[in-house]
Design a protein around this motif. Structure first.
Motif, PDB file in Angstrom:
ATOM      1  N   LEU A   1       0.785  -1.201   0.116  1.00  0.00           N
ATOM      2  CA  LEU A   1       0.133   0.193   0.017  1.00  0.00           C
ATOM      3  C   LEU A   1       0.864   1.235   0.140  1.00  0.00           C
ATOM      4  O   LEU A   1       0.528   2.261  -0.671  1.00  0.00           O
ATOM      5  CB  LEU A   1      -0.970  -0.078   1.189  1.00  0.00           C
ATOM      6  CG  LEU A   1      -1.912  -1.051   1.145  1.00  0.00           C
ATOM      7  CD1 LEU A   1      -3.080  -0.937   2.268  1.00  0.00           C
ATOM      8  CD2 LEU A   1      -2.849  -0.942   0.008  1.00  0.00           C
ATOM      9  N   ARG A   2       2.200   1.224   0.582  1.00  0.00           N
ATOM     10  CA  ARG A   2       2.835   2.365   0.768  1.00  0.00           C
ATOM     11  C   ARG A   2       3.619   2.626  -0.675  1.00  0.00           C
ATOM     12  O   ARG A   2       3.609   3.599  -1.024  1.00  0.00           O
ATOM     13  CB  ARG A   2       4.072   2.143   1.795  1.00  0.00           C
ATOM     14  CG  ARG A   2       4.946   3.178   1.791  1.00  0.00           C
ATOM     15  CD  ARG A   2       6.114   3.226   2.781  1.00  0.00           C
ATOM     16  NE  ARG A   2       5.681   3.121   4.215  1.00  0.00           N
ATOM     17  CZ  ARG A   2       5.482   4.111   4.820  1.00  0.00           C
ATOM     18  NH1 ARG A   2       5.398   5.272   4.378  1.00  0.00           N
ATOM     19  NH2 ARG A   2       4.795   4.110   5.967  1.00  0.00           N
ATOM     20  N   LYS A   3       3.724   1.678  -1.494  1.00  0.00           N
ATOM     21  CA  LYS A   3       4.354   1.456  -2.800  1.00  0.00           C
ATOM     22  C   LYS A   3       3.321   2.241  -3.626  1.00  0.00           C
ATOM     23  O   LYS A   3       3.526   3.330  -4.551  1.00  0.00           O
ATOM     24  CB  LYS A   3       4.718   0.299  -3.497  1.00  0.00           C
ATOM     25  CG  LYS A   3       5.913  -0.394  -2.660  1.00  0.00           C
ATOM     26  CD  LYS A   3       6.116  -1.751  -3.381  1.00  0.00           C
ATOM     27  CE  LYS A   3       7.291  -2.529  -2.549  1.00  0.00           C
ATOM     28  NZ  LYS A   3       7.550  -3.803  -3.257  1.00  0.00           N
ATOM     29  N   ILE A   4       1.844   1.856  -3.436  1.00  0.00           N
ATOM     30  CA  ILE A   4       0.870   2.456  -4.374  1.00  0.00           C
ATOM     31  C   ILE A   4       0.769   4.018  -3.880  1.00  0.00           C
ATOM     32  O   ILE A   4       0.496   4.777  -5.008  1.00  0.00           O
ATOM     33  CB  ILE A   4      -0.555   1.390  -4.133  1.00  0.00           C
ATOM     34  CG1 ILE A   4      -0.126  -0.079  -4.454  1.00  0.00           C
ATOM     35  CG2 ILE A   4      -1.550   2.028  -5.126  1.00  0.00           C
ATOM     36  CD1 ILE A   4      -1.407  -0.818  -4.175  1.00  0.00           C
ATOM     37  N   SER A   5       0.887   4.152  -2.797  1.00  0.00           N
ATOM     38  CA  SER A   5       0.494   5.597  -2.327  1.00  0.00           C
ATOM     39  C   SER A   5       1.663   6.718  -2.950  1.00  0.00           C
ATOM     40  O   SER A   5       1.351   7.916  -2.979  1.00  0.00           O
ATOM     41  CB  SER A   5       0.478   5.825  -0.826  1.00  0.00           C
ATOM     42  OG  SER A   5       1.854   5.571  -0.479  1.00  0.00           O
ATOM     43  N   HIS A   6       2.626   6.161  -3.277  1.00  0.00           N
ATOM     44  CA  HIS A   6       3.931   6.900  -3.803  1.00  0.00           C
ATOM     45  C   HIS A   6       3.973   7.055  -5.325  1.00  0.00           C
ATOM     46  O   HIS A   6       4.652   7.726  -5.828  1.00  0.00           O
ATOM     47  CB  HIS A   6       5.088   6.488  -3.342  1.00  0.00           C
ATOM     48  CG  HIS A   6       5.768   6.631  -2.101  1.00  0.00           C
ATOM     49  ND1 HIS A   6       6.446   5.843  -1.187  1.00  0.00           N
ATOM     50  CD2 HIS A   6       5.012   7.389  -0.919  1.00  0.00           C
ATOM     51  CE1 HIS A   6       6.500   6.245  -0.054  1.00  0.00           C
ATOM     52  NE2 HIS A   6       5.594   7.112   0.098  1.00  0.00           N
TER      53      HIS A   6
END
Length: 482
Positions: free
Chosen positions: A170-175
């Protein structure tokens, strides 16, 4: 006779405990708690008494601070022990260390996740140093809910590992890059970000997503006879993992390749679960909505279609959507339920002393398609579900925000005079009409409000001499800011 006995006993008790110190009183209550450990005797009255004593006492010693922390641990369902001036508040997958000074002040607070090194927590430290035990307890409650994973130790560790993999994806997607829709960076991140405002990576903060904040833009409400600015409503969801009746394939490694490959819509192309380590587990991920959200049946159905996991309807109680929104908005004053049964009427104060009246006919809203239920959690099994779920939740939040803008803290009182009266009727699951009579026209006007997407609201004005096509564009831009 019993009254006479009480009159004799109470002065004796006062005399007996007049010379007792706070420490003696605390010790007495604790001994009583130890004696009431059997299931037939409730400890709650004693725990409340001990907590009240702690609140009233200004004495700060290592024993009183230790006792206060012990009470908080027990309230949260955690174990507690004390060794070498350090308090340990422990759950299965994490514990909190609180190092005390001889004077009772807190020197350091650390949070320790299973299998990881202790990490200092400045936020928890400041809460304890300022004696804000209520906020400390609330923060601890969030952590306990985050890591309160059912099952045996092997199951707990597997689910924790899967949850951590989900968080990294989810952190990767948020960036990932995206188009900005709002001028305010925080509002754009929350309302437009694929994963909203992702709060994670800090051991003292639960894994949380803030995904909707209502724009107020000077919107006011009547409080104690005065117009006051409305605070923006922030909708969030805590992300956790729970056991379920069915088994689901959950990731045990990242499914977002590095560097990410994007599809035409700008979303990542995920690695199939079969091609990464995974486990079939009787569990699923969960968005725990904070606060719970009133939702229409069509939206609840769409949530399940995205995830292939049914939103449990066992505890859902269906009622007209405006009724649910009013209960939430007007919890301080529920007189509307008694005075406005067939139709709900609200007067809304506007700047300049103008009052508008909004009418919600009960018969029109009390049909299956326009009833709602308060949903508190949304299950899912894959990080790719989250952006679509958030957009759907934002869509419902936008509709709820528009309808809530018609509510105030009081029903219209008899004899009250309003500038305009509006009748609000549902047209579909994402549109409603507002019928009114303009003061300078003989015919009625109807405003059709269509919430196509969270960021796309259109308005169409019919009647009331509505000939200027630019009016619809202007109205759409105004209502988008509500």
């Amino acid at each position: 006779m019993p009254v006479m006995m009480n009159r004799l006993i109470i002065p004796d008790l006062r005399l007996k405990f007049a010379e007792k110190t706070w420490a003696d009183t605390f010790q007495l209550v604790r001994r009583c708690m130890e004696k009431s450990r059997d299931e037939s005797s409730s400890r709650e009255p004693l725990e409340r008494s001990l907590e009240k004593l702690q609140e009233e006492s200004n004495v700060c010693t290592i024993n009183t601070t230790k006792l206060r922390l012990e009470i908080i641990a027990k309230q949260q369902g955690m174990s507690f022990h004390f060794a070498e001036a350090t308090c340990y508040l422990s759950a299965d997958l994490f514990y909190v260390e609180v190092l005390l000074l001889p004077c009772g002040e807190v020197e350091e607070v650390k949070v320790v996740l299973h299998g990881e090194s202790p990490v200092p927590s400045e936020s928890l430290l400041q809460l304890l140093r300022s004696k804000n035990f209520a906020a400390f307890s609330l923060k601890l409650q969030g952590l306990f809910a985050q890591y309160n994973i059912p099952g045996d130790n092997e199951m707990k560790l597997k689910l924790l590992a899967s949850l951590q993999c989900l968080g990294k994806d989810l952190r990767k997607i948020s960036h990932l890059p995206r188009e900005q829709k709002y001028s305010d960076p925080e509002m754009d991140l929350i309302n437009n970000g694929r994963i909203g405002d992702l709060i994670m990576g800090k051991e003292d903060c639960p894994f949380t997503i803030r995904f909707f904040i209502s724009p107020t833009n000077g919107t006011k409400t009547l409080v104690s006879g005065k117009l006051k600015d409305l605070n923006p409503v922030v909708q969030a969801a805590q992300v956790t993992v729970v056991v379920s009746n069915m088994t689901h394939k959950l990731q045990m490694a990242s499914v977002v390749p590095q560097p990410p490959q994007l599809d035409p819509q700008g979303y990542p192309v995920f690695v199939p679960l079969n091609e990464v380590p995974n486990e079939m587990l009787p569990a699923c991920f969960l968005l725990k909505l904070q606060p719970a959200m009133p939702m229409m049946p069509s939206f609840v159905k769409k949530l399940s279609q995205i995830t292939d996991v049914t939103v449990a309807d066992v505890d859902l109680q269906w009622a007209p959507l405006p009724t649910l929104l009013m209960r939430d908005s007007l919890s301080a004053n529920s007189s509307w339920e008694m005075t406005c049964e067939s139709k709900m009427i609200f007067t809304v104060p506007l700047p300049g002393g103008v009052m508008h009246s909004y009418i919600f006919p009960g018969a029109a809203w009390d049909v299956p398609a326009h009833r709602g239920a308060v949903v508190d959690s949304v299950p899912f099994t894959h990080p790719g579900h989250v952006p679509a779920l958030l957009e759907l939740l934002r869509h419902q939040c936008t509709i709820n925000t528009l309808l809530r803008s018609c509510f105030t803290f009081h029903c219209a009182s008899p004899g009250s005079v309003c500038g305009l009266h509006f009748e609000v009727l549902p047209e579909s699951d994402s549109s409603f009409s507002v019928t009114f009579q303009p003061p300078d026209a003989d015919s009625l006007g109807v405003l059709l409000v269509n919430v196509l997407k969270p960021h796309q609201i259109t308005c169409s004005l019919f009647g009331a001499n509505a000939r200027d096509p630019s009016v619809n564009e202007y109205l759409s831009s105004v209502i988008t800011r509500i």
